[in-house]
Design a protein around this motif. Structure first.
Motif, short mmCIF file in Angstrom:
data_model
loop_
_atom_site.label_atom_id
_atom_site.label_comp_id
_atom_site.label_asym_id
_atom_site.label_seq_id
_atom_site.Cartn_x
_atom_site.Cartn_y
_atom_site.Cartn_z
N VAL A 1 -3.65 -9.25 -10.63
CA VAL A 1 -2.36 -8.81 -10.12
C VAL A 1 -2.54 -7.58 -9.25
N ALA A 2 -1.61 -7.33 -8.35
CA ALA A 2 -1.63 -6.12 -7.53
C ALA A 2 -1.26 -4.91 -8.38
N PRO A 3 -1.61 -3.70 -7.93
CA PRO A 3 -1.30 -2.51 -8.73
C PRO A 3 0.18 -2.36 -9.08
N GLN B 1 10.79 -14.81 -6.32
CA GLN B 1 9.71 -14.83 -5.36
C GLN B 1 9.23 -13.40 -5.09
N THR B 2 7.95 -13.27 -4.79
CA THR B 2 7.40 -11.98 -4.41
C THR B 2 6.54 -12.15 -3.16
N VAL B 3 6.51 -11.11 -2.33
CA VAL B 3 5.54 -11.03 -1.24
C VAL B 3 4.85 -9.68 -1.35
N GLY B 4 3.60 -9.63 -0.94
CA GLY B 4 2.86 -8.38 -1.03
C GLY B 4 1.40 -8.60 -0.71
N SER B 5 0.56 -7.73 -1.23
CA SER B 5 -0.86 -7.81 -0.92
C SER B 5 -1.48 -9.11 -1.44
N ALA C 1 0.83 -1.20 0.00
CA ALA C 1 0.00 0.00 0.00
C ALA C 1 0.87 1.26 0.00
N TYR C 2 1.96 1.22 0.78
CA TYR C 2 2.87 2.37 0.80
C TYR C 2 3.53 2.58 -0.56
N LEU C 3 4.03 1.50 -1.15
CA LEU C 3 4.72 1.61 -2.43
C LEU C 3 3.80 2.14 -3.52
#
Length: 219
Positions: A41-43, A202-206, A11-13
């Motif tokens: 996908v996330a924004p 690898q990715t981590v996020g919303s 959210a911050y990014l």
């Protein structure tokens, strides 16, 4: 770190680097209202896809898995005025929502959504190849077929991006479900294919813990 931490960082990014976009926000809202699963996908991932396609100088883009057209809008915006994107979607209801979202985004003339099983539609694209950029984000069990066709429909220098290849770490399970098996078979095909060079991150996020595979066609 936990899911709440990853979501907060995402959210911050997004707030720090991406301006509010009513068209994309409405695309998500319309998808939710139509009962589509929230697996877009996330924004910040959408922006990454757009940047990759722009860096690639992509004029022809193939997407396998449209859903509500959220990632399709990001990729469509990467096209030059004479560019074209073809997106394949299995569910007619999803395609209908996507077409409405793409029309609102001003992309109806550049983007075509075709309905049917990807493995049935892909052979018909030979006359429209090669594609400069392919994004694979559909049923994971069919990833080996999708990769094989993406390679056939590409040229040296083309980029293929595959989403959801980590699946919360499940990719390490040699006895995993059909989705895991599809990803693992695709990875084996990529590793054995001399015409490409590839990596996965690898990715981590919303969207949780997952990852992308990036494949460049070299010959």
């Amino acid at each position: 770190m936990s899911q709440s931490d990853w979501t907060a960082v995402d959210a911050y990014l997004v707030e720090a680097l991406q301006a509010p976009d009513p068209v994309l926000e409405q695309a998500l809202a319309d998808s939710a209202a139509a009962g589509l699963p929230a697996i877009n996908v996330a924004p910040n991932q959408g922006k990454l896809l757009q940047l990759l396609a722009q860096t690639q100088g992509a004029r022809r883009i193939l997407e396998i898995g449209t859903l509500g057209g959220y990632s399709t809008i990001w990729l469509g915006r990467a096209l030059p005025p004479n560019g074209r994107l073809i997106s394949l979607e299995y569910e007619a209801r999803h395609a209908e929502v996507a077409r409405g979202n793409l029309a609102r985004a001003g992309l109806a003339k550049q983007v075509e959504v075709r309905v049917g099983r990807g493995v049935d539609l892909l052979p018909d694209l030979a006359g429209e190849a090669p594609f400069d950029f392919t994004f694979i984000d559909a049923d994971k069990a069919s990833n080996p077929d999708y990769f094989a066709w993406a390679l056939k429909l590409s040229k040296p220098g083309s980029l293929i991006v595959v989403d959801n290849v980590v699946r919360g770490g499940g990719v390490t399970d040699a006895k995993g479900d059909a989705n895991i098996q599809g990803i693992r078979r695709m990875m084996q095909m990529i590793a054995a294919e001399p015409r490409v060079t590839a990596t996965a991150v690898q990715t981590v996020g919303s969207k949780g813990w997952d990852g992308f595979c990036l494949i460049r066609v070299v010959t």
